[in-house]
Design an enzyme around this catalytic site. Structure first.
Site, short mmCIF file in Angstrom:
data_model
loop_
_atom_site.label_atom_id
_atom_site.label_comp_id
_atom_site.label_asym_id
_atom_site.label_seq_id
_atom_site.Cartn_x
_atom_site.Cartn_y
_atom_site.Cartn_z
N ILE A 148 1.72 4.11 -25.84
CA ILE A 148 1.02 5.20 -25.19
C ILE A 148 1.97 6.39 -25.12
CG2 ILE A 148 -0.54 3.76 -23.83
CD1 ILE A 148 1.26 4.34 -21.40
N CYS B 120 -2.31 -17.99 -18.07
CA CYS B 120 -3.38 -18.49 -17.24
C CYS B 120 -3.12 -18.17 -15.78
CB CYS B 120 -3.49 -20.02 -17.40
SG CYS B 120 -3.66 -20.57 -19.12
#
Length: 644
Positions: free
Chosen positions: A291, A2
């Site tokens: 990736i 958060c």
């Protein structure tokens, strides 16, 4: 995961404007797109942006105790919250939710400021206790989650998960701290607890801050430190078994979620060990994300695929072009401070990929620091043996002279690049380690800065950061000392900062089983020969995973998460490099020697020297200034949307 924000009146109990609280909270909306929460009362305002992971139905924040006298805003995860819930219920506390957030509230009620000692996880939180008229802030032991704060001229205390929360307040003055600039050009980041602005601070890892109305701003208090005792008599084969058991526990604790969960898989030892452990303790296939680069010199995806195939993971791979440099202004917005680690680009991309498939991802971050994986650790140990063989009084003049005379041979094979080694041998251990990790070494910064800026620094040098921490390390072991320094500087200021901002840009929670503080405490008791043997770093970790991972994943040369900087700056970024480094914005600061800037650019573009690291550092400083001056990309500044 958060974003938190808050205001507190240190002088009285004035009311804060709801619109102001909403504005400063929403600049970090990318950290928590699921829900917005606000609470205001005389003298206090809390804001929260929620990324729902645990207790989706009832974990909204700010969260309160039963009679609404204690409130919390919290960023992070408490991995032992179920055990703490049981303990606190036995003490008579009543729980209304199933969230780890509520555990902190009751832990505060039960144990006060000592509650942080009971928490196992990554966290930054603020607790308001109305009965005690106390605001209590805390940050986790390794600085995984961030916390910024400032005291404004009118006595308002402001805090938030990102510096942009502070700078969004209309009364905050953006005055650049020259000492922070020196730290940035030495380290590539501004070291905790300093900020790039003089009026702002980072709450240092393993520290708390307690405020009360009418009492001003106190000094933060430390509640934990890692002790490198190196006195564990365990046999190596037993250490291997115990490490596997401890990693199993650390990973299990981090698998709790009510949303899709997976892992990064780079093909390196650390992330592969985490994925192998996840596969061994999970009943379902692990989701993995990687990736690759279209330049084979920077592509590890084949090794990641080996691990994915072995454990039958749900593997997702994307290939990134080797000219993927268009994130410069986006990164400047995300990081708020100047930040020069170019691996932030692939980190951003892998977080972008992961968020397509999961909301929570486990990473291998912290493995190099804890297990002795960096090549610089082995070089430091070798240099330390040489330093110990020659008295300092002889070393300084002898190696100082050789370091001055020997040419800088960037183009030559590493064995012939002795200039840096000679310079390091003339220094003490702490200075030498800073010398080895600096983006621009002391003599290079001396040439970079203008005479006026050097007068402004008044003798301050970034080595003060290392000296401060080394004084608390309480060890003479060469490896233990530099591990301790990295825990306090590099891991916090570079690695954790990079991952937090890149992940939160995509509303992704990243968990770090190799940074579990109980694991780190145990590793710090082990003798250093279990971490480095000869030229082999991470010896214990590799031995522990020999039955579980391919040999060429464990024992191939370390590649790292790097990008082709030198090529970019001589090619597609050539024009931007010249415009930035030789442009009016850097010149207007008065910090730099313009002759040095022109020389660096000319030598690099001609291929005479490789100045890619310092030039990238200057380029990112220019991008930071654009954001600070309002001339760069400003997505999210008002509406809270993250740059994509």
């Amino acid at each position: 995961m958060c974003g938190i924000a808050g205001l507190f009146d240190t002088r009285g109990k004035r009311d804060f404007a709801p619109a102001l609280m909403e504005r400063i909270n929403n600049v970090q909306a990318h950290r928590g797109p699921d829900e917005l929460g606000l609470h205001l009362e005389p003298g206090l305002a809390f804001g929260h942006r929620r990324l729902s992971v645990i207790d989706l139905a009832s974990g909204q924040q700010p969260l309160f105790n039963e009679d609404h006298t204690v409130a919390i805003v919290f960023n992070g995860e408490i991995y032992n919250y179920l055990a703490l819930t049981t303990e606190l219920k036995a003490l008579g506390h009543v729980f209304r939710t199933r969230s780890d957030t509520e555990v902190i509230i009751h832990a505060w009620e039960a144990w006060g400021e000592a509650c942080v000692l009971r928490l196992r996880g990554m966290f930054a939180f603020a607790v308001w206790d109305r009965n005690q008229q106390t605001l209590f802030l805390a940050r986790d032991r390794l600085g995984v989650k961030p916390m910024f704060y400032a005291l404004l001229a009118d006595g308002s205390f402001i805090f938030g998960s990102e510096l942009k929360v502070i700078t969004a307040h209309p009364d905050f003055v953006r005055s650049i701290d020259p000492l922070a600039v020196e730290e940035y050009f030495a380290l590539g980041y501004v070291a905790d607890p300093r900020c790039i602005y003089t009026g702002a601070h980072k709450l240092a890892p393993a520290h708390t801050l307690t405020l009360r109305h009418g009492q001003g701003l106190p000094e933060p208090k430390a509640y934990w430190d890692v002790a490198f005792t190196l006195d564990n008599p365990i046999r190596s084969e037993d250490a291997v078994h115990e490490l596997r058991a401890r990693l199993d526990e650390s990973v299990r604790l981090r698998l709790m979620a009510e949303v899709p969960l997976g892992a990064f898989l780079s093909g390196g030892v650390d992330s592969s060990a985490v994925v192998a452990t996840m596969a061994s303790v999970s009943s379902t296939p692990v989701r993995t994300c990687a990736i690759g680069f279209d330049d084979p010199k920077f592509n590890e995806s084949a090794f990641a695929q080996q691990v994915a195939t072995r454990y039958k993971t749900d593997h997702h791979l994307e290939i990134v072009k080797s000219d993927d440099f268009d994130l410069i202004d986006t990164l400047a917005w995300l990081y708020d401070e100047p930040y020069a680690d170019s691996s932030a680009i692939p980190t951003y991309r892998v977080c972008q990929l992961a968020r397509k498939h999961v909301t929570v991802a486990l990473s291998g971050d912290g493995g190099d620091e804890s297990f002795g994986g960096y090549r610089r650790y082995r070089l430091h140990a070798a240099e330390e043996r040489a330093r110990n063989a020659v008295p300092l009084g002889l070393r300084q003049p002898l190696f100082g002279m050789l370091g001055g005379l020997y040419p800088k041979l960037d183009w030559a094979p590493r064995m012939f690049r002795a200039k840096t080694t000679f310079q390091a041998l003339a220094l003490d251990s702490t200075q030498a380690y800073l010398h080895s990790v600096s983006v621009l070494r002391s003599d290079e910064r001396e040439a970079l800065y203008s005479p006026g800026f050097k007068r402004t620094l008044a003798g301050y040098r970034a080595q003060e950061v290392f000296k401060h921490h080394a004084a608390k390390a309480n060890t003479t072991d060469p490896l233990a000392l530099v591990q301790y320094l990295d825990y306090k500087t590099w891991l916090v200021g570079d690695i954790n900062t990079k991952v937090d901002r890149a992940a939160m840009a995509h509303s992704l929670e990243v968990r770090e089983p190799l940074m579990d503080h109980e694991l780190i405490e145990w590793l710090a008791t082990l003798p250093s020969h279990l971490k480095i043997q000869g030229q082999e770093g991470k010896w214990l970790l590799k031995k522990a995973f020999e039955p579980s991972l391919p040999n060429d994943v464990l024992y191939r040369p370390k590649m790292g998460f790097s990008v082709p900087l030198a090529k970019w700056l001589r090619g597609p970024l050539r024009e931007r490099l010249q415009q930035a480094v030789l442009g009016p914005q850097l010149a207007a600061t008065g910090y730099f020697n313009t002759d040095t800037l022109h020389t660096m650019v000319r030598q690099h573009l001609s291929g005479q020297r490789d100045h890619s690291a310092p030039l990238w550092t200057l380029l990112m400083f220019d991008a930071f200034l654009k954001q600070a001056n309002g001339t760069g990309r400003t997505e999210g500044m008002d509406g809270g949307s993250s740059p994509q």
